[in-house]
Write a protein that holds these residues in place. Structure first.
Motif, PDB file in Angstrom:
ATOM      1  N   ASN A  66       0.813  -1.218   0.000  1.00  0.00           N
ATOM      2  CA  ASN A  66       0.000   0.000   0.000  1.00  0.00           C
ATOM      3  C   ASN A  66       0.850   1.274   0.000  1.00  0.00           C
ATOM      4  OD1 ASN A  66      -2.292   1.646   0.198  1.00  0.00           O
ATOM      5  ND2 ASN A  66      -2.119   1.704   2.434  1.00  0.00           N
ATOM      6  N   GLY A  67       0.624   2.127  -1.012  1.00  0.00           N
ATOM      7  CA  GLY A  67       1.290   3.413  -1.076  1.00  0.00           C
ATOM      8  C   GLY A  67       2.634   3.417  -1.772  1.00  0.00           C
ATOM      9  N   ILE A  68       3.178   2.230  -2.084  1.00  0.00           N
ATOM     10  CA  ILE A  68       4.506   2.205  -2.714  1.00  0.00           C
ATOM     11  C   ILE A  68       4.505   1.353  -3.982  1.00  0.00           C
ATOM     12  CG2 ILE A  68       5.806   2.634  -0.595  1.00  0.00           C
ATOM     13  CD1 ILE A  68       6.353  -0.391  -0.464  1.00  0.00           C
ATOM     14  N   PHE A  69       3.370   1.275  -4.651  1.00  0.00           N
ATOM     15  CA  PHE A  69       3.327   0.482  -5.875  1.00  0.00           C
ATOM     16  C   PHE A  69       2.593   1.224  -6.984  1.00  0.00           C
ATOM     17  CE2 PHE A  69      -0.792  -0.518  -4.066  1.00  0.00           C
ATOM     18  CZ  PHE A  69      -1.625  -0.603  -5.180  1.00  0.00           C
ATOM     19  N   THR A  70       2.884   0.841  -8.207  1.00  0.00           N
ATOM     20  CA  THR A  70       2.132   1.301  -9.362  1.00  0.00           C
ATOM     21  C   THR A  70       1.664   0.070 -10.126  1.00  0.00           C
ATOM     22  OG1 THR A  70       4.096   1.413 -10.779  1.00  0.00           O
ATOM     23  CG2 THR A  70       3.479   3.415  -9.580  1.00  0.00           C
ATOM     24  N   ILE A  71       0.621   0.244 -10.934  1.00  0.00           N
ATOM     25  CA  ILE A  71       0.087  -0.864 -11.728  1.00  0.00           C
ATOM     26  C   ILE A  71       0.344  -0.576 -13.205  1.00  0.00           C
ATOM     27  CG2 ILE A  71      -2.001  -2.104 -12.447  1.00  0.00           C
ATOM     28  CD1 ILE A  71      -3.138  -1.606  -9.664  1.00  0.00           C
ATOM     29  N   GLU A  72       0.925  -1.548 -13.888  1.00  0.00           N
ATOM     30  CA  GLU A  72       1.152  -1.420 -15.323  1.00  0.00           C
ATOM     31  C   GLU A  72       0.471  -2.572 -16.046  1.00  0.00           C
ATOM     32  OE1 GLU A  72       5.180  -0.929 -16.530  1.00  0.00           O
ATOM     33  OE2 GLU A  72       5.582   0.716 -15.115  1.00  0.00           O
ATOM     34  N   GLU A  73       0.086  -2.314 -17.293  1.00  0.00           N
ATOM     35  CA  GLU A  73      -0.585  -3.333 -18.075  1.00  0.00           C
ATOM     36  C   GLU A  73       0.418  -4.355 -18.601  1.00  0.00           C
ATOM     37  OE1 GLU A  73      -3.875  -3.462 -18.300  1.00  0.00           O
ATOM     38  OE2 GLU A  73      -3.977  -1.622 -17.090  1.00  0.00           O
ATOM     39  N   SER A  74       0.048  -5.619 -18.570  1.00  0.00           N
ATOM     40  CA  SER A  74       0.893  -6.668 -19.134  1.00  0.00           C
ATOM     41  C   SER A  74       0.778  -6.645 -20.653  1.00  0.00           C
ATOM     42  CB  SER A  74       0.460  -8.041 -18.613  1.00  0.00           C
ATOM     43  OG  SER A  74       0.637  -8.120 -17.211  1.00  0.00           O
ATOM     44  N   VAL A  75       1.871  -6.966 -21.313  1.00  0.00           N
ATOM     45  CA  VAL A  75       1.880  -7.014 -22.771  1.00  0.00           C
ATOM     46  C   VAL A  75       1.684  -8.452 -23.218  1.00  0.00           C
ATOM     47  CG1 VAL A  75       3.227  -6.564 -24.851  1.00  0.00           C
ATOM     48  CG2 VAL A  75       3.441  -5.048 -22.869  1.00  0.00           C
ATOM     49  N   LYS A  76       0.705  -8.673 -24.069  1.00  0.00           N
ATOM     50  CA  LYS A  76       0.419 -10.017 -24.557  1.00  0.00           C
ATOM     51  C   LYS A  76       1.539 -10.499 -25.462  1.00  0.00           C
ATOM     52  CE  LYS A  76      -3.229 -12.777 -26.728  1.00  0.00           C
ATOM     53  NZ  LYS A  76      -4.560 -12.747 -27.377  1.00  0.00           N
ATOM     54  N   LYS A  77       1.949 -11.742 -25.258  1.00  0.00           N
ATOM     55  CA  LYS A  77       3.011 -12.320 -26.072  1.00  0.00           C
ATOM     56  C   LYS A  77       2.567 -12.455 -27.528  1.00  0.00           C
ATOM     57  CE  LYS A  77       5.123 -15.138 -22.424  1.00  0.00           C
ATOM     58  NZ  LYS A  77       5.484 -16.523 -22.024  1.00  0.00           N
ATOM     59  N   SER A  78       3.511 -12.246 -28.413  1.00  0.00           N
ATOM     60  CA  SER A  78       3.238 -12.448 -29.829  1.00  0.00           C
ATOM     61  C   SER A  78       3.193 -13.949 -30.117  1.00  0.00           C
ATOM     62  CB  SER A  78       4.330 -11.802 -30.686  1.00  0.00           C
ATOM     63  OG  SER A  78       4.394 -10.410 -30.432  1.00  0.00           O
ATOM     64  N   ILE A  79       2.276 -14.338 -30.980  1.00  0.00           N
ATOM     65  CA  ILE A  79       2.149 -15.744 -31.333  1.00  0.00           C
ATOM     66  C   ILE A  79       3.096 -16.059 -32.482  1.00  0.00           C
ATOM     67  CG2 ILE A  79       0.574 -17.520 -32.211  1.00  0.00           C
ATOM     68  CD1 ILE A  79      -1.715 -15.995 -30.893  1.00  0.00           C
ATOM     69  N   ILE A  80       3.870 -17.116 -32.329  1.00  0.00           N
ATOM     70  CA  ILE A  80       4.778 -17.517 -33.393  1.00  0.00           C
ATOM     71  C   ILE A  80       3.951 -18.009 -34.570  1.00  0.00           C
ATOM     72  CG2 ILE A  80       6.639 -19.090 -34.046  1.00  0.00           C
ATOM     73  CD1 ILE A  80       7.468 -19.206 -31.139  1.00  0.00           C
ATOM     74  N   PRO A  81       4.082 -17.379 -35.733  1.00  0.00           N
ATOM     75  CA  PRO A  81       3.243 -17.756 -36.876  1.00  0.00           C
ATOM     76  C   PRO A  81       3.530 -19.170 -37.355  1.00  0.00           C
ATOM     77  CG  PRO A  81       5.012 -16.270 -37.548  1.00  0.00           C
ATOM     78  CD  PRO A  81       5.034 -16.301 -36.055  1.00  0.00           C
ATOM     79  N   SER A  82       2.469 -19.858 -37.739  1.00  0.00           N
ATOM     80  CA  SER A  82       2.604 -21.214 -38.264  1.00  0.00           C
ATOM     81  C   SER A  82       2.713 -21.139 -39.785  1.00  0.00           C
ATOM     82  CB  SER A  82       1.382 -22.052 -37.865  1.00  0.00           C
ATOM     83  OG  SER A  82       1.452 -23.336 -38.417  1.00  0.00           O
ATOM     84  N   LYS A  83       3.676 -21.845 -40.345  1.00  0.00           N
ATOM     85  CA  LYS A  83       3.916 -21.792 -41.779  1.00  0.00           C
ATOM     86  C   LYS A  83       4.186 -23.190 -42.310  1.00  0.00           C
ATOM     87  CE  LYS A  83       7.224 -19.920 -45.148  1.00  0.00           C
ATOM     88  NZ  LYS A  83       8.479 -19.131 -45.319  1.00  0.00           N
TER      89      LYS A  83
END
Length: 224
Positions: A66-83
């Motif tokens: 409490n009082g010493i944190f910030t909240i940041e959004e998580s970044v979604k991992k990129s999906i390895i394209p299937s080829k």
């Protein structure tokens, strides 16, 4: 407090299994509090802590920091394209599978190696794999880590799959594949308290089932 001394709690994605937390090195007391939480874990390559993702834990983290944190959004991992691979690359996978079967590798290992090697074959489809240098291979591994944020486990599987191809299919010397690996995570077990153990056993009404659980716990038996 300076901005670089704030704890960062990353808001987990909907299906994320864990809540990631960054705790500055100088905040020793807060770090010790976190380490005592059930399911706490440290990811050395990411320099982040984490805890199992539940609504209760999300509220708990905000309460203890409490009082010493910030909240940041998580970044979604990129999906390895299937080829789809060309005929030559598919033949390489067949050759690798045959070699691994002859060397008595497990089916799960064979499946994992063949799956991990597909992006490698696709990436270097226009080149001769036998002519690739150690630097070429390391650049590819770095590309997968930086772009797709593959896990430590996936990194090791990828490297092992590449090593298996060069060693078992092409017959190269082992020293050729001495490429950089991620450090292995050290997992400290989370031990239940006596009260928690008593609560678990007391919640089982069937005497036979409770006896089995007591035997498993008292003898330290494993799943295997």
């Amino acid at each position: 407090m300076e901005s670089n001394q704030f704890i960062v709690i990353y808001r987990p994605l909907p299906k994320a299994g864990r809540i990631k937390v960054y705790i500055p090195f100088q905040l020793k007391n807060e770090r010790e509090k976190f380490k005592k939480l059930n399911t706490s874990f440290y990811h050395p390559t990411q320099k982040l802590w984490s805890i199992v993702h539940t609504e209760e834990n999300w509220k708990l983290l905000q309460a203890i920091f409490n009082g010493i944190f910030t909240i940041e959004e998580s970044v979604k991992k990129s999906i390895i394209p299937s080829k789809n691979l060309n005929e030559s690359s598919e033949s390489i996978l067949i050759a690798l599978k045959q070699k691994l079967i002859l060397k008595a590798f497990s089916q799960s290992t064979i499946k994992g190696y063949c799956s991990a090697l597909r992006p490698f074959l696709s990436f270097f489809e226009a080149r001769e794999l036998k002519d690739l240098s150690k630097e070429d291979i390391e650049s590819f591994v770095y590309h997968q880590i930086s772009k797709y944020k593959i896990s430590e486990s996936a990194q090791n599987t990828l490297i092992n799959a590449i090593k298996a191809y060069y060693e078992h299919v092409l017959g190269r010397e082992r020293t050729i594949y001495d490429i950089q690996r991620p450090k292995k995570s050290l997992v400290l077990p989370n031990i239940l308290s006596q009260e928690e153990i008593k609560a678990i056993l007391a919640s089982v009404e069937n005497l036979k089932h409770r006896t089995v659980l007591m035997l498993i716990y008292s003898a330290g038996l494993r799943i295997s």
